[in-house]
Design an enzyme around this catalytic site. Structure first.
Site, PDB file in Angstrom:
ATOM      1  N   LYS A  82       0.494  -0.973  -0.018  1.00  0.00           N
ATOM      2  CA  LYS A  82       0.250   0.276  -0.037  1.00  0.00           C
ATOM      3  C   LYS A  82       0.974   1.497   0.146  1.00  0.00           C
ATOM      4  O   LYS A  82       0.347   2.293  -0.534  1.00  0.00           O
ATOM      5  CB  LYS A  82      -1.650  -0.049   1.529  1.00  0.00           C
ATOM      6  CG  LYS A  82      -2.351  -0.886   1.093  1.00  0.00           C
ATOM      7  CD  LYS A  82      -2.944  -0.756   2.480  1.00  0.00           C
ATOM      8  CE  LYS A  82      -4.333  -1.719   2.182  1.00  0.00           C
ATOM      9  NZ  LYS A  82      -5.088  -1.094   2.893  1.00  0.00           N
ATOM     10  N   ASN A 103      -4.482   1.380  -1.795  1.00  0.00           N
ATOM     11  CA  ASN A 103      -5.607   0.834  -1.817  1.00  0.00           C
ATOM     12  C   ASN A 103      -6.108  -0.055  -3.435  1.00  0.00           C
ATOM     13  O   ASN A 103      -6.521  -0.651  -3.050  1.00  0.00           O
ATOM     14  CB  ASN A 103      -6.232   0.397  -0.591  1.00  0.00           C
ATOM     15  CG  ASN A 103      -7.361   0.925  -0.654  1.00  0.00           C
ATOM     16  OD1 ASN A 103      -7.762   1.319  -1.354  1.00  0.00           O
ATOM     17  ND2 ASN A 103      -8.845   0.493   0.063  1.00  0.00           N
ATOM     18  N   ASP A 118     -10.596   2.542   2.099  1.00  0.00           N
ATOM     19  CA  ASP A 118     -10.869   2.233   3.551  1.00  0.00           C
ATOM     20  C   ASP A 118     -11.489   3.295   4.466  1.00  0.00           C
ATOM     21  O   ASP A 118     -12.542   2.688   4.958  1.00  0.00           O
ATOM     22  CB  ASP A 118      -9.402   1.521   3.678  1.00  0.00           C
ATOM     23  CG  ASP A 118      -9.234   0.666   3.528  1.00  0.00           C
ATOM     24  OD1 ASP A 118      -9.152  -0.607   2.653  1.00  0.00           O
ATOM     25  OD2 ASP A 118      -7.464   0.433   4.089  1.00  0.00           O
ATOM     26  N   GLY A 142      -7.057   2.515  18.232  1.00  0.00           N
ATOM     27  CA  GLY A 142      -6.202   2.045  17.279  1.00  0.00           C
ATOM     28  C   GLY A 142      -5.293   3.259  16.500  1.00  0.00           C
ATOM     29  O   GLY A 142      -6.674   3.277  16.195  1.00  0.00           O
ATOM     30  N   GLY A 144      -3.828   1.774  13.712  1.00  0.00           N
ATOM     31  CA  GLY A 144      -2.926   1.569  12.503  1.00  0.00           C
ATOM     32  C   GLY A 144      -3.577   1.925  10.980  1.00  0.00           C
ATOM     33  O   GLY A 144      -3.711   2.523  10.817  1.00  0.00           O
ATOM     34  N   GLY A 145      -3.450   0.708  10.067  1.00  0.00           N
ATOM     35  CA  GLY A 145      -3.943   1.750   8.429  1.00  0.00           C
ATOM     36  C   GLY A 145      -5.254   1.898   8.683  1.00  0.00           C
ATOM     37  O   GLY A 145      -5.854   2.961   8.183  1.00  0.00           O
TER      38      GLY A 145
HETATM   39  P1  NDP Z   1      -2.465  -2.700  12.107  1.00  0.00           P
HETATM   40  O1  NDP Z   1      -1.713  -4.105  11.988  1.00  0.00           O
HETATM   41  O2  NDP Z   1      -2.131  -1.434  11.095  1.00  0.00           O
HETATM   42  O3  NDP Z   1      -3.112  -1.838  13.347  1.00  0.00           O
HETATM   43  C1  NDP Z   1      -3.675  -2.909  14.721  1.00  0.00           C
HETATM   44  C2  NDP Z   1      -4.087  -1.693  15.251  1.00  0.00           C
HETATM   45  O4  NDP Z   1      -4.334  -2.955  16.100  1.00  0.00           O
HETATM   46  C3  NDP Z   1      -3.039  -1.382  16.231  1.00  0.00           C
HETATM   47  O5  NDP Z   1      -3.008   0.410  16.294  1.00  0.00           O
HETATM   48  C4  NDP Z   1      -2.977  -1.852  16.947  1.00  0.00           C
HETATM   49  O6  NDP Z   1      -1.873  -1.255  18.324  1.00  0.00           O
HETATM   50  C5  NDP Z   1      -4.142  -2.819  18.126  1.00  0.00           C
HETATM   51  N1  NDP Z   1      -3.696  -4.121  18.478  1.00  0.00           N
HETATM   52  C6  NDP Z   1      -3.628  -5.152  18.131  1.00  0.00           C
HETATM   53  N2  NDP Z   1      -3.874  -5.967  18.755  1.00  0.00           N
HETATM   54  C7  NDP Z   1      -4.579  -5.218  19.856  1.00  0.00           C
HETATM   55  C8  NDP Z   1      -4.580  -5.464  21.209  1.00  0.00           C
HETATM   56  N3  NDP Z   1      -4.676  -6.784  21.794  1.00  0.00           N
HETATM   57  N4  NDP Z   1      -4.664  -4.345  22.101  1.00  0.00           N
HETATM   58  C9  NDP Z   1      -4.418  -3.852  22.188  1.00  0.00           C
HETATM   59  N5  NDP Z   1      -4.582  -2.846  20.582  1.00  0.00           N
HETATM   60  C10 NDP Z   1      -3.932  -3.887  19.410  1.00  0.00           C
HETATM   61  O7  NDP Z   1      -4.011  -3.657  11.409  1.00  0.00           O
HETATM   62  P2  NDP Z   1      -4.973  -2.900  10.275  1.00  0.00           P
HETATM   63  O8  NDP Z   1      -5.069  -1.297  10.905  1.00  0.00           O
HETATM   64  O9  NDP Z   1      -4.886  -2.474   8.469  1.00  0.00           O
HETATM   65  O10 NDP Z   1      -6.414  -3.194  10.604  1.00  0.00           O
HETATM   66  C11 NDP Z   1      -6.909  -3.748  11.617  1.00  0.00           C
HETATM   67  C12 NDP Z   1      -8.394  -4.661  11.528  1.00  0.00           C
HETATM   68  O11 NDP Z   1      -9.137  -3.394  10.263  1.00  0.00           O
HETATM   69  C13 NDP Z   1      -7.978  -5.630  11.127  1.00  0.00           C
HETATM   70  O12 NDP Z   1      -9.253  -6.641  11.370  1.00  0.00           O
HETATM   71  C14 NDP Z   1      -8.592  -5.180   9.511  1.00  0.00           C
HETATM   72  O13 NDP Z   1      -9.079  -6.657   8.591  1.00  0.00           O
HETATM   73  C15 NDP Z   1      -9.278  -4.421   9.501  1.00  0.00           C
HETATM   74  N6  NDP Z   1     -10.244  -3.566   8.331  1.00  0.00           N
HETATM   75  C16 NDP Z   1     -10.805  -4.226   8.329  1.00  0.00           C
HETATM   76  C17 NDP Z   1     -11.857  -3.091   6.807  1.00  0.00           C
HETATM   77  C18 NDP Z   1     -13.531  -3.149   6.231  1.00  0.00           C
HETATM   78  O14 NDP Z   1     -13.546  -2.676   5.024  1.00  0.00           O
HETATM   79  N7  NDP Z   1     -14.200  -2.751   7.110  1.00  0.00           N
HETATM   80  C19 NDP Z   1     -11.206  -2.247   6.402  1.00  0.00           C
HETATM   81  C20 NDP Z   1      -9.567  -2.396   6.047  1.00  0.00           C
HETATM   82  C21 NDP Z   1      -8.985  -2.972   7.926  1.00  0.00           C
HETATM   83  P3  NDP Z   1      -0.583  -1.185  17.701  1.00  0.00           P
HETATM   84  O15 NDP Z   1      -0.409  -0.042  17.450  1.00  0.00           O
HETATM   85  O16 NDP Z   1      -0.396  -0.983  20.009  1.00  0.00           O
HETATM   86  O17 NDP Z   1       0.512  -1.977  18.139  1.00  0.00           O
END
Ligand code: NDP
Length: 297
Positions: A82, A103, A118, A142, A144-145
């Protein structure tokens, strides 16, 4: 036009050549987008094919050349491409440029346009549930992406305030800084701690972590659920299962809920329209995802 007629060509002249779109990623085995897009193409009688292609980092350059060689209409990108794709693109949407990740590619006159659907899918899913963003106070769990794409689109849609709560504070701060730099929204970062309380004036609470995703559907973010009020809209990015524990807890407190399956379908529908120029059959796409996830859950 019926599907077979589209494939065979009409009476004005045969055209057996399919238009190609797809996804580059690694891994891609469990990626559900192709099933949803193919169902939509079939429902609209369009002779399009969606190719789910495993492309490693090493092969990415060759894969990008193939977009031109095969005269493809567009492409989705997933992990790990990405961000790597950015130098290959001729133009970026405002959101994609702020997010710094793409994406979706649309090919027009040989030029590659980069978009990030997204967050736009999230905003559209809210809209379909009569929820608007202008002037709203938003809490995102969160950083992340997915969180970044959603936060940027919420800010561009006029949200008054976005609070990013993340396990790793530095990542939340990074995202808040991006919002502060590029948008007018008041942005703040906070560490997501165990039993996290949700501020009472929150309008929209979003789980943008992966907590609760199949096969860990018995898990939910560690927040104080009794701080969720019936005035809040609560949304989840997790799409499988659609009815996550997080959303069940929120619904149990009287909050309106919007699920991640709708967001995924809306994102796919936006891509469909970008590639075909036609309105997408959103109901077909949502039903296809539901059937698909029922099989793997
Ligand atoms: P990333 O890996 O980029 O980010 C994951 C995030 O979750 C981070 O902020 C991480 O925190 C946090 N996290 C993970 N595990 C824990 C935990 N046990 N406790 C607290 N925080 C946690 O993932 P993405 O952002 O790419 O994806 C996140 C979700 O979004 C996925 O389930 C994905 O399938 C979904 N998604 C859904 C879409 C849709 O259209 N519905 C589109 C895109 C994604 P830290 O920074 O501290 O590690």
């Amino acid at each position: 036009m019926p599907y077979l007629a589209a494939v065979k060509g009409d009476k004005m002249g045969k055209n057996y050549r399919a238009e190609l779109v797809g996804v580059f990623g690694d891994p891609v085995d469990g990626n559900p987008t192709g099933v949803m897009e193919e169902a939509a193409f079939a429902a609209c009688g369009l002779n399009y094919r969606y190719l789910t292609l495993k492309v490693t980092k090493e092969d990415f350059d060759d894969a990008m050349k193939a977009i031109h060689a095969f005269h493809m209409k567009g492409m989705n990108l997933t992990m790990p491409h990405k961000i790597t794709v950015l130098p290959y693109l001729d133009e970026l949407s405002e959101a994609a440029s702020i997010i710094g990740a793409v994406n979706t590619i649309v090919v027009k006159d040989g030029k590659l346009f980069g978009e990030n659907t997204d967050g736009k899918g999230f905003v559209q899913a809210l809209k379909n549930n009569d929820v608007t963003l202008e002037g709203k106070k938003i809490v995102i769990l969160g950083a992340g992406g997915a969180a970044k794409a959603i936060a940027v689109e919420c800010a561009l849609a006029g949200a008054a305030q976005v609070t990013v709560m993340n396990r790793t504070l530095a990542r939340a701060q990074e995202l808040a800084d991006v919002l502060a730099k590029h948008t007018k929204t008041k942005a703040q970062a906070q560490e997501l701690s165990a039993g996290q309380k949700i501020p009472a004036d929150t309008d929209i609470l979003i789980n943008a972590t992966c907590i609760g995703l199949h096969p860990d559907s018995d898990k939910k973010p560690d927040i104080d659920y009794d701080t969720i009020r019936d005035t809040m809209v609560v949304s989840d990015v997790v799409f499988n299962p659609a009815d996550t524990l997080f959303l069940k807890e929120a619904a149990g407190r009287g909050a309106k809920t919007v699920n991640g399956l709708g967001m995924l379908a809306c994102q796919g529908a936006l891509n469909f329209t970008l590639w075909t120029g036609q309105e997408a059959p959103l109901d077909v796409m949502e039903d296809t995802l539901r059937m698909e996830f029922a099989e793997v859950s």
